[in-house]
Design a protein around this motif. Structure first.
Motif, PDB file in Angstrom:
ATOM      1  N   GLU A   1       0.862  -1.240   0.250  1.00 28.82           N
ATOM      2  CA  GLU A   1      -0.017  -0.205   0.016  1.00 28.82           C
ATOM      3  C   GLU A   1       0.931   1.388  -0.099  1.00 28.82           C
ATOM      4  OE1 GLU A   1      -2.383  -0.508   3.459  1.00 28.82           O
ATOM      5  OE2 GLU A   1      -3.746  -2.076   2.644  1.00 28.82           O
ATOM      6  N   ALA A   2       1.851   1.211   0.889  1.00 24.03           N
ATOM      7  CA  ALA A   2       2.726   2.587   0.872  1.00 24.03           C
ATOM      8  C   ALA A   2       3.635   2.736  -0.260  1.00 24.03           C
ATOM      9  CB  ALA A   2       3.892   2.218   1.989  1.00 24.03           C
ATOM     10  N   THR A   3       4.000   1.573  -1.085  1.00 22.57           N
ATOM     11  CA  THR A   3       4.792   1.822  -2.343  1.00 22.57           C
ATOM     12  C   THR A   3       4.009   1.977  -3.611  1.00 22.57           C
ATOM     13  OG1 THR A   3       5.231  -0.545  -2.583  1.00 22.57           O
ATOM     14  CG2 THR A   3       6.782   0.657  -1.213  1.00 22.57           C
ATOM     15  N   GLY A   4       2.876   1.436  -3.536  1.00 22.08           N
ATOM     16  CA  GLY A   4       1.891   1.211  -4.800  1.00 22.08           C
ATOM     17  C   GLY A   4       2.436  -0.017  -5.554  1.00 22.08           C
ATOM     18  N   GLY A   5       2.979  -0.884  -4.901  1.00 21.92           N
ATOM     19  CA  GLY A   5       3.852  -1.956  -5.420  1.00 21.92           C
ATOM     20  C   GLY A   5       2.501  -3.189  -5.573  1.00 21.92           C
ATOM     21  N   THR A   6       2.877  -4.191  -6.322  1.00 22.79           N
ATOM     22  CA  THR A   6       2.287  -5.455  -6.395  1.00 22.79           C
ATOM     23  C   THR A   6       2.489  -6.250  -5.400  1.00 22.79           C
ATOM     24  OG1 THR A   6       2.221  -4.961  -8.951  1.00 22.79           O
ATOM     25  CG2 THR A   6       1.727  -7.233  -8.202  1.00 22.79           C
ATOM     26  N   LEU A   7       1.460  -6.841  -4.869  1.00 26.31           N
ATOM     27  CA  LEU A   7       1.656  -7.968  -3.869  1.00 26.31           C
ATOM     28  C   LEU A   7       1.863  -9.155  -4.548  1.00 26.31           C
ATOM     29  CD1 LEU A   7       1.812  -7.857  -0.804  1.00 26.31           C
ATOM     30  CD2 LEU A   7      -0.713  -8.076  -0.726  1.00 26.31           C
ATOM     31  N   TYR A   8       2.647 -10.281  -3.981  1.00 22.02           N
ATOM     32  CA  TYR A   8       2.782 -11.438  -4.525  1.00 22.02           C
ATOM     33  C   TYR A   8       2.992 -12.575  -3.429  1.00 22.02           C
ATOM     34  CZ  TYR A   8       4.456 -15.630  -6.975  1.00 22.02           C
ATOM     35  OH  TYR A   8       4.451 -16.918  -7.307  1.00 22.02           O
ATOM     36  N   GLU A   9       2.246 -13.429  -3.118  1.00 22.86           N
ATOM     37  CA  GLU A   9       2.348 -14.397  -1.963  1.00 22.86           C
ATOM     38  C   GLU A   9       3.005 -15.619  -2.523  1.00 22.86           C
ATOM     39  OE1 GLU A   9      -0.247 -16.793   1.495  1.00 22.86           O
ATOM     40  OE2 GLU A   9      -1.400 -15.655  -0.028  1.00 22.86           O
ATOM     41  N   ILE A  10       4.228 -16.134  -1.825  1.00 17.55           N
ATOM     42  CA  ILE A  10       4.652 -17.238  -2.088  1.00 17.55           C
ATOM     43  C   ILE A  10       3.865 -18.343  -1.613  1.00 17.55           C
ATOM     44  CG2 ILE A  10       6.940 -18.511  -1.732  1.00 17.55           C
ATOM     45  CD1 ILE A  10       8.528 -16.129  -1.501  1.00 17.55           C
ATOM     46  N   VAL A  11       3.257 -18.954  -2.153  1.00  9.20           N
ATOM     47  CA  VAL A  11       2.373 -20.347  -1.658  1.00  9.20           C
ATOM     48  C   VAL A  11       2.922 -21.694  -1.977  1.00  9.20           C
ATOM     49  CG1 VAL A  11       0.050 -21.281  -1.815  1.00  9.20           C
ATOM     50  CG2 VAL A  11       0.376 -18.565  -2.001  1.00  9.20           C
ATOM     51  N   PRO A  12       3.167 -22.261  -0.647  1.00  6.03           N
ATOM     52  CA  PRO A  12       3.819 -23.796  -1.065  1.00  6.03           C
ATOM     53  C   PRO A  12       2.444 -24.561  -1.768  1.00  6.03           C
ATOM     54  CG  PRO A  12       2.945 -23.366   1.362  1.00  6.03           C
ATOM     55  CD  PRO A  12       2.782 -22.037   0.595  1.00  6.03           C
ATOM     56  N   GLN A  13       3.125 -25.573  -2.467  1.00  8.36           N
ATOM     57  CA  GLN A  13       2.227 -26.495  -3.081  1.00  8.36           C
ATOM     58  C   GLN A  13       1.576 -27.297  -2.002  1.00  8.36           C
ATOM     59  OE1 GLN A  13       2.435 -27.164  -6.714  1.00  8.36           O
ATOM     60  NE2 GLN A  13       0.516 -28.263  -6.254  1.00  8.36           N
ATOM     61  N   GLN A  14       2.185 -27.547  -1.130  1.00  8.88           N
ATOM     62  CA  GLN A  14       1.394 -28.431   0.167  1.00  8.88           C
ATOM     63  C   GLN A  14       1.690 -27.283   1.302  1.00  8.88           C
ATOM     64  OE1 GLN A  14       3.444 -31.851   1.548  1.00  8.88           O
ATOM     65  NE2 GLN A  14       2.205 -32.143   3.286  1.00  8.88           N
ATOM     66  N   ALA A  15       0.484 -26.961   1.708  1.00  9.58           N
ATOM     67  CA  ALA A  15       0.288 -25.970   2.829  1.00  9.58           C
ATOM     68  C   ALA A  15       0.914 -26.580   4.144  1.00  9.58           C
ATOM     69  CB  ALA A  15      -1.259 -25.549   2.956  1.00  9.58           C
ATOM     70  N   TYR A  16       1.382 -25.592   5.034  1.00 12.94           N
ATOM     71  CA  TYR A  16       1.850 -25.802   6.092  1.00 12.94           C
ATOM     72  C   TYR A  16       0.914 -26.028   7.352  1.00 12.94           C
ATOM     73  CZ  TYR A  16       6.771 -25.031   4.471  1.00 12.94           C
ATOM     74  OH  TYR A  16       7.706 -25.210   3.775  1.00 12.94           O
ATOM     75  N   THR A  17       0.852 -27.187   7.939  1.00 19.88           N
ATOM     76  CA  THR A  17      -0.312 -27.210   9.103  1.00 19.88           C
ATOM     77  C   THR A  17       0.589 -26.863  10.383  1.00 19.88           C
ATOM     78  OG1 THR A  17       0.541 -29.390   9.859  1.00 19.88           O
ATOM     79  CG2 THR A  17      -1.245 -29.269   7.938  1.00 19.88           C
TER      80      THR A  17
END
Length: 190
Positions: free
Chosen positions: A54-70
Motif C-alpha cells: 500500500e505504501a509503495t503502490g507495489g504489486t503484492l505476490y504471495e509465495i504459496v507452497p504446493q503443500q500448505a503448512y499445518t
C-alpha cells in the motif's frame, strides 16, 4: 464556469489527499516499480507485506507452497516436523503453487518471511531460484517470535552473492506508520 469547475476539482483533490492522510495512508510516488513478495505461515508477515504494498503502490505476490503448512508442520520443538526437517537440510526447496511473479516489470523487490532457525524458510530459496532477479534491488523484511533478521539476510547474501541485496528490516511490533515510513525511505534511495 470553467474556472469554477477547476476550483472545485482542486478542492476535491486536496480534500481526498487530506482524508487519506487522516486515515494514515501514505503512498509513495516514484518512478521505481515495487514488487512485494512474501511467505507467511501464520498471517503476521502477510500483514506487513500488505502495508508495504500500500505504501509503495507495489504489486503484492504471495509465495504459496504446493503443500500448505499445518500447525504440526510448524512445530519447531518437534525435530521431525516438516519445517524442522526442511530447515536442517540446506538443499531443501519446497515446491511452489501457482504462477510465477512478474519480476520483469519491477525495479525493487521486497522479500518478506518469518524467521525460522535464524534463516529465511527454504521456500524463499525456491522463489529466488525460480525467478531471474539479477539487476533488481532486493529488500528483505521479516517477522519473528524471537530471532533477529541479520542472520537470515547474511545467509541470503552468501547463498546469492550475485544479487543486489539491501539491508533487511525486522518488522516485529512495528505499527503501520513505521512500516510505511521505512518503505518510503527504501524507495527514495533507489
Amino acid at each position: 464556469m470553467n474556472k469554477m469547475m477547476l476550483t472545485m476539482a482542486a478542492v476535491m483533490t486536496v480534500s481526498a489527499a487530506a482524508c487519506a492522510q487522516n486515515r494514515g495512508e501514505k503512498r509513495m510516488q516514484t518512478d521505481n516499480k515495487a514488487l512485494v513478495v512474501y511467505f507467511s505461515a501464520t498471517g503476521t508477515t502477510a500483514r506487513a507485506a500488505r502495508t508495504i504494498a500500500e505504501a509503495t503502490g507495489g504489486t503484492l505476490y504471495e509465495i504459496v507452497p504446493q503443500q500448505a503448512y499445518t500447525s504440526d508442520d510448524l512445530d519447531w520443538r518437534n525435530r521431525q516436523s516438516r519445517s524442522s526437517v526442511e530447515m536442517n537440510d540446506p538443499q531443501a526447496r519446497p515446491a511452489l503453487k501457482g504462477t510465477k511473479a512478474d519480476v520483469a516489470a519491477c525495479d525493487v523487490i521486497f522479500i518478506g518471511y518469518p524467521v525460522w532457525w535464524n534463516q529465511a524458510p527454504r521456500i524463499v530459496n525456491t522463489f529466488i531460484e525460480s525467478h531471474d532477479l539479477k539487476g533488481k534491488t532486493l529488500v528483505p523484511f521479516a517477522t519473528s517470535g524471537g530471532s533477529g533478521i541479520s542472520g537470515s539476510v547474511k545467509a541470503l547474501r552468501e547463498t546469492y552473492p550475485d544479487l543486489k541485496w539491501q539491508e533487511g528490516k525486522l518488522l516485529n511490533g512495528a505499527n503501520r506508520n513505521a512500516i510505511q515510513n521505512w518503505a518510503h525511505d527504501v524507495m527514495k534511495k533507489q
